[in-house]
Write an enzyme that holds these catalytic residues in place. Structure first.
Site, PDB file in Angstrom:
ATOM      1  N   PRO A  38       0.849  -1.197   0.000  1.00  0.00           N
ATOM      2  CA  PRO A  38       0.000   0.000   0.000  1.00  0.00           C
ATOM      3  C   PRO A  38       0.883   1.244   0.000  1.00  0.00           C
ATOM      4  O   PRO A  38       1.959   1.250   0.595  1.00  0.00           O
ATOM      5  CB  PRO A  38      -0.804  -0.130   1.299  1.00  0.00           C
ATOM      6  N   HIS A  39       0.439   2.272  -0.712  1.00  0.00           N
ATOM      7  CA  HIS A  39       1.244   3.475  -0.827  1.00  0.00           C
ATOM      8  C   HIS A  39       0.348   4.696  -0.994  1.00  0.00           C
ATOM      9  O   HIS A  39      -0.793   4.591  -1.433  1.00  0.00           O
ATOM     10  CB  HIS A  39       2.227   3.368  -1.994  1.00  0.00           C
ATOM     11  N   ALA A  40       0.899   5.833  -0.618  1.00  0.00           N
ATOM     12  CA  ALA A  40       0.166   7.099  -0.726  1.00  0.00           C
ATOM     13  C   ALA A  40       1.156   8.209  -0.998  1.00  0.00           C
ATOM     14  O   ALA A  40       2.327   8.133  -0.603  1.00  0.00           O
ATOM     15  CB  ALA A  40      -0.598   7.381   0.567  1.00  0.00           C
TER      16      ALA A  40
END
Length: 168
Positions: free
Chosen positions: A75-77
């Protein structure tokens, strides 16, 4: 990109996941995946910005699953207030559904916080990380690490470091 460029020892954790029928403290009904993203956000930011980062991770996850398959998710942002990418790693005590294409639940999570302007480098970084986590020996080493020190050793000492000596 070596993982030690993204991670520090305090941002590597083994996360206890309650059984599916257990509630977390306070009776919260967050999904197990959301609890993982919340924990990753706390490791990435500290408590002062964790809520914003958790929201960004959840928003990205709603667009499409970040699960790579074989029990791994990244997961990344994006974040406008940082200049370089950093990550947090969680090994989960119980796998969690991340809607992976292969249908396997996830127990290895590498969460990334990426500078907002970092588009092309992020794509290359994700490809490198996907290749690293595609290695079954690497995944096995992470899953079989008997404690947090051994897990950190595998993640931070470089790909396939020499094994730690076992106590007699």
């Amino acid at each position: 990109m070596p993982l030690h460029d993204l991670l520090t020892a305090p941002r590597v954790a083994i996360m206890d996941m309650p059984a599916s029928d257990e509630r977390v403290a306070g009776g919260q009904a967050n999904s197990p995946r959301d609890r993982v993203l919340d924990a990753a956000a706390r490791l990435l930011s500290g408590p002062e910005r964790a809520s914003d980062i958790a929201t960004a991770l959840r928003d990205r996850e709603r667009l499409a699953s970040t699960a790579l398959g074989e029990g791994v998710a990244i997961p990344h942002a994006r974040c406008s207030t940082i200049e370089r990418c950093h990550g947090a790693f969680l090994r989960l005590s119980r796998p969690v559904d991340f809607n992976a294409v292969d249908g396997q639940p996830v127990d290895l999570v590498l969460a990334l916080l990426v500078p907002e302007h970092d588009i092309q480098p992020q794509l290359l970084r994700l490809a490198e990380l996907a290749e690293l986590f595609a290695d079954p020996d690497f995944r096995r080493d992470l899953r079989q690490a008997r404690d947090i020190d051994e897990l950190r050793h595998h993640l931070l000492a470089g790909q396939h470091p020499a094994p730690l000596p076992r106590a007699a």
